[in-house]
Design a protein around this motif. Structure first.
Motif, PDB file in Angstrom:
ATOM      1  N   MET A  32      -7.053  -3.083  12.590  1.00  0.00           N
ATOM      2  CA  MET A  32      -5.786  -3.518  12.860  1.00  0.00           C
ATOM      3  C   MET A  32      -4.874  -3.762  11.575  1.00  0.00           C
ATOM      4  SD  MET A  32      -5.602  -3.651  16.206  1.00  0.00           S
ATOM      5  CE  MET A  32      -6.734  -3.491  17.508  1.00  0.00           C
ATOM      6  N   THR A  33      -5.371  -3.796  10.560  1.00  0.00           N
ATOM      7  CA  THR A  33      -5.017  -3.955   9.270  1.00  0.00           C
ATOM      8  C   THR A  33      -4.159  -2.709   9.178  1.00  0.00           C
ATOM      9  OG1 THR A  33      -6.174  -6.007   8.547  1.00  0.00           O
ATOM     10  CG2 THR A  33      -4.943  -4.507   6.987  1.00  0.00           C
ATOM     11  N   SER A  34      -4.962  -1.835   9.255  1.00  0.00           N
ATOM     12  CA  SER A  34      -4.583  -0.279   8.907  1.00  0.00           C
ATOM     13  C   SER A  34      -3.400   0.292   9.738  1.00  0.00           C
ATOM     14  CB  SER A  34      -5.585   0.859   9.082  1.00  0.00           C
ATOM     15  OG  SER A  34      -6.233   0.959  10.612  1.00  0.00           O
ATOM     16  N   LEU A  35      -3.045  -0.503  10.803  1.00  0.00           N
ATOM     17  CA  LEU A  35      -1.992  -0.203  11.686  1.00  0.00           C
ATOM     18  C   LEU A  35      -0.656  -1.067  11.464  1.00  0.00           C
ATOM     19  CD1 LEU A  35      -3.699   0.321  15.337  1.00  0.00           C
ATOM     20  CD2 LEU A  35      -3.234   1.944  13.549  1.00  0.00           C
ATOM     21  N   LYS A  36      -0.718  -2.037  10.433  1.00  0.00           N
ATOM     22  CA  LYS A  36       0.253  -2.845  10.192  1.00  0.00           C
ATOM     23  C   LYS A  36       0.961  -2.353   8.969  1.00  0.00           C
ATOM     24  CE  LYS A  36      -2.053  -7.145  11.243  1.00  0.00           C
ATOM     25  NZ  LYS A  36      -2.569  -8.667  10.698  1.00  0.00           N
ATOM     26  N   SER A  37       2.415  -2.289   8.986  1.00  0.00           N
ATOM     27  CA  SER A  37       3.373  -1.971   8.109  1.00  0.00           C
ATOM     28  C   SER A  37       3.077  -2.812   6.759  1.00  0.00           C
ATOM     29  CB  SER A  37       4.725  -1.864   8.581  1.00  0.00           C
ATOM     30  OG  SER A  37       5.253  -3.196   8.802  1.00  0.00           O
ATOM     31  N   TRP A  53       1.995   4.007  11.424  1.00  0.00           N
ATOM     32  CA  TRP A  53       1.088   4.685  10.755  1.00  0.00           C
ATOM     33  C   TRP A  53       1.244   5.100   9.399  1.00  0.00           C
ATOM     34  CZ3 TRP A  53      -3.101   5.442  13.892  1.00  0.00           C
ATOM     35  CH2 TRP A  53      -2.887   5.224  15.386  1.00  0.00           C
ATOM     36  N   GLU A  54       1.986   4.389   8.869  1.00  0.00           N
ATOM     37  CA  GLU A  54       2.587   4.737   7.528  1.00  0.00           C
ATOM     38  C   GLU A  54       1.380   4.823   6.341  1.00  0.00           C
ATOM     39  OE1 GLU A  54       4.038   0.898   5.142  1.00  0.00           O
ATOM     40  OE2 GLU A  54       5.455   1.290   6.761  1.00  0.00           O
ATOM     41  N   ASN A  55       0.430   3.897   6.599  1.00  0.00           N
ATOM     42  CA  ASN A  55      -0.677   3.628   5.812  1.00  0.00           C
ATOM     43  C   ASN A  55      -1.771   4.958   5.841  1.00  0.00           C
ATOM     44  OD1 ASN A  55      -0.484   1.209   5.037  1.00  0.00           O
ATOM     45  ND2 ASN A  55      -1.212   0.107   7.032  1.00  0.00           N
ATOM     46  N   TYR A  56      -1.806   5.626   6.897  1.00  0.00           N
ATOM     47  CA  TYR A  56      -2.311   6.918   7.243  1.00  0.00           C
ATOM     48  C   TYR A  56      -1.599   8.196   6.596  1.00  0.00           C
ATOM     49  CZ  TYR A  56      -5.927   4.318  10.311  1.00  0.00           C
ATOM     50  OH  TYR A  56      -6.624   3.492  10.702  1.00  0.00           O
ATOM     51  N   GLN A  57      -0.303   8.102   6.685  1.00  0.00           N
ATOM     52  CA  GLN A  57       0.373   8.944   6.272  1.00  0.00           C
ATOM     53  C   GLN A  57       0.340   9.031   4.620  1.00  0.00           C
ATOM     54  OE1 GLN A  57       4.423   7.942   7.934  1.00  0.00           O
ATOM     55  NE2 GLN A  57       3.657   8.951   9.950  1.00  0.00           N
ATOM     56  N   GLN A  58       0.285   7.553   4.062  1.00  0.00           N
ATOM     57  CA  GLN A  58       0.239   7.477   2.744  1.00  0.00           C
ATOM     58  C   GLN A  58      -0.993   8.138   2.251  1.00  0.00           C
ATOM     59  OE1 GLN A  58       0.430   3.373   1.805  1.00  0.00           O
ATOM     60  NE2 GLN A  58       0.104   3.958  -0.789  1.00  0.00           N
ATOM     61  N   ILE A  59      -2.129   8.031   2.748  1.00  0.00           N
ATOM     62  CA  ILE A  59      -3.342   8.621   2.255  1.00  0.00           C
ATOM     63  C   ILE A  59      -3.574  10.113   2.464  1.00  0.00           C
ATOM     64  CG2 ILE A  59      -4.305   6.369   1.833  1.00  0.00           C
ATOM     65  CD1 ILE A  59      -5.925   7.188   4.176  1.00  0.00           C
ATOM     66  N   PHE A 242       3.051  -6.187  -7.879  1.00  0.00           N
ATOM     67  CA  PHE A 242       2.782  -7.214  -7.232  1.00  0.00           C
ATOM     68  C   PHE A 242       2.406  -6.934  -5.782  1.00  0.00           C
ATOM     69  CE2 PHE A 242       6.120  -8.162 -10.295  1.00  0.00           C
ATOM     70  CZ  PHE A 242       5.540  -9.505 -10.940  1.00  0.00           C
ATOM     71  N   GLU A 243       2.440  -5.792  -5.331  1.00  0.00           N
ATOM     72  CA  GLU A 243       2.039  -5.443  -3.744  1.00  0.00           C
ATOM     73  C   GLU A 243       0.576  -4.896  -4.022  1.00  0.00           C
ATOM     74  OE1 GLU A 243       3.133  -1.763  -0.728  1.00  0.00           O
ATOM     75  OE2 GLU A 243       4.740  -2.873  -1.839  1.00  0.00           O
ATOM     76  N   LEU A 244      -0.552  -5.619  -3.122  1.00  0.00           N
ATOM     77  CA  LEU A 244      -1.698  -5.029  -2.955  1.00  0.00           C
ATOM     78  C   LEU A 244      -1.828  -3.683  -1.797  1.00  0.00           C
ATOM     79  CD1 LEU A 244      -3.420  -8.385  -3.007  1.00  0.00           C
ATOM     80  CD2 LEU A 244      -3.335  -6.748  -4.793  1.00  0.00           C
ATOM     81  N   PRO A 245      -2.508  -2.832  -2.134  1.00  0.00           N
ATOM     82  CA  PRO A 245      -2.713  -1.707  -1.294  1.00  0.00           C
ATOM     83  C   PRO A 245      -3.697  -2.123  -0.263  1.00  0.00           C
ATOM     84  CG  PRO A 245      -4.185  -1.420  -3.239  1.00  0.00           C
ATOM     85  CD  PRO A 245      -3.349  -2.621  -3.576  1.00  0.00           C
ATOM     86  N   VAL A 246      -3.455  -3.118   0.498  1.00  0.00           N
ATOM     87  CA  VAL A 246      -4.254  -3.415   1.574  1.00  0.00           C
ATOM     88  C   VAL A 246      -4.355  -2.353   2.764  1.00  0.00           C
ATOM     89  CG1 VAL A 246      -5.123  -5.292   3.357  1.00  0.00           C
ATOM     90  CG2 VAL A 246      -4.243  -6.006   0.955  1.00  0.00           C
ATOM     91  N   GLY A 247      -3.238  -1.952   3.093  1.00  0.00           N
ATOM     92  CA  GLY A 247      -3.073  -1.245   4.364  1.00  0.00           C
ATOM     93  C   GLY A 247      -3.779   0.165   3.898  1.00  0.00           C
ATOM     94  N   ALA A 248      -3.495   0.581   2.652  1.00  0.00           N
ATOM     95  CA  ALA A 248      -3.875   2.098   2.365  1.00  0.00           C
ATOM     96  C   ALA A 248      -5.432   1.866   2.148  1.00  0.00           C
ATOM     97  CB  ALA A 248      -3.338   2.436   1.111  1.00  0.00           C
ATOM     98  N   ILE A 249      -6.000   0.796   1.955  1.00  0.00           N
ATOM     99  CA  ILE A 249      -7.673   0.734   1.557  1.00  0.00           C
ATOM    100  C   ILE A 249      -8.151   0.565   3.043  1.00  0.00           C
ATOM    101  CG2 ILE A 249      -9.207  -0.697   0.997  1.00  0.00           C
ATOM    102  CD1 ILE A 249      -7.775  -1.276  -1.696  1.00  0.00           C
TER     103      ILE A 249
END
Length: 282
Positions: A32-37, A53-59, A242-249
């Protein structure tokens, strides 16, 4: 053993559901976190306000950043884990067969040593291994990870297969030799096919161990030449300081979990068969 009553069945069903929810909830939360912007990560809600889906696009597709870390690491994890698993299974099959079939002094010591190696803390040998690998040129290479991975996968593989080989009747091999087969032919044509469920189960367990390793991966690599995915996740960065890569991880974690889930779902019968047959003492 008598049949379970309706109340007992209900009790076991409730327990099974609770265990299932307990085991699945962390994975579902990560998904669910991976699906959040990026703007919704700190929303505090379990479900994403809007699926993104921006996190999946990012990686996977975005140039630079997490993509350049994740894709080479995914390639490294697949290659290194498969090679380490193949070597461990071949060596463990031969070693376990000898331990199960031959009677020699020190057999129990070998099994005890293998068990001791498997529970030895990895972190305690990383520093000397790091210095040794730097001196002989294995640092940040595939062989530099494959060899340590054998220390993780080989002991458990020997234990699992030795227990399984003990269940195979010795008379089958003797009958093959009476028919004119050499010891190697009897082993290859009579014993190995019967041991296939145990070998397959052992291969999956060894692959999972190598696939999930973090300590060796983070300590014995420095570039994307050999760094596996668990170690690469530690180098993910956000768009700003200052931004944590929580979504990408989270997205990367889901992707690397998919092969494990698929293998378990597809081959669950073989896994259960291999474990249960090896657990029964003949």
């Amino acid at each position: 053993m008598g049949r379970l009553t309706g109340r007992q069945k209900l009790g076991w069903a409730v327990i099974a559901v609770l265990v299932f929810v307990y085991a699945l909830f962390p994975v579902l939360s990560i998904f669910m976190t991976s699906l959040k912007s990026t703007s919704d990560i700190r929303s505090g809600t379990f479900l994403p306000p809007k699926v993104s889906w921006e996190n999946y696009q990012q990686i996977l597709t975005a140039e630079g950043g997490a993509r350049d870390l994740f894709l080479p690491a995914l390639r490294n994890s697949i290659g290194i884990s498969l090679i380490a698993t193949a070597i461990a299974v071949v060596l463990a099959t031969l070693a376990a067969y000898g331990i199960a079939r031959l009677d020699f002094r020190g057999k129990k010591l070998i099994l005890t040593t293998a068990l001791g190696v498997s529970i030895f803390p990895v972190i305690s040998i990383v520093t000397p291994l790091f210095n040794l690998w730097r001196n002989i040129g294995l640092y940040d290479t595939w062989p530099g990870l494959i060899i340590p991975y054998l220390s993780l996968t080989l002991p458990i593989s020997i234990w699992t297969l030795a227990a399984f080989f003990r269940q195979i009747p010795w008379e089958l091999e003797q009958a093959a030799q009476v028919d004119g087969a050499t010891p190697w032919q009897a082993f290859r044509k009579a014993i190995v096919p019967l041991a296939a469920p145990g070998v397959f189960t052992t291969a999956l367990i060894a692959f999972f161990i190598a696939w999930n390793d973090f300590v060796y991966g983070i300590s014995l690599t420095s570039t994307s030449a050999a760094r596996p995915v668990p170690a690469a996740l530690a180098f993910f960065t956000g768009a700003s300081y200052f931004e944590l890569p929580v979504g990408a991880i989270s997205a990367a974690s889901i992707i690397v979990t998919i092969p494990v889930v698929v293998l378990v779902v597809l081959f669950q019968r073989q896994i259960v068969s291999g474990l249960t047959q090896g657990a029964v003492k003949g």
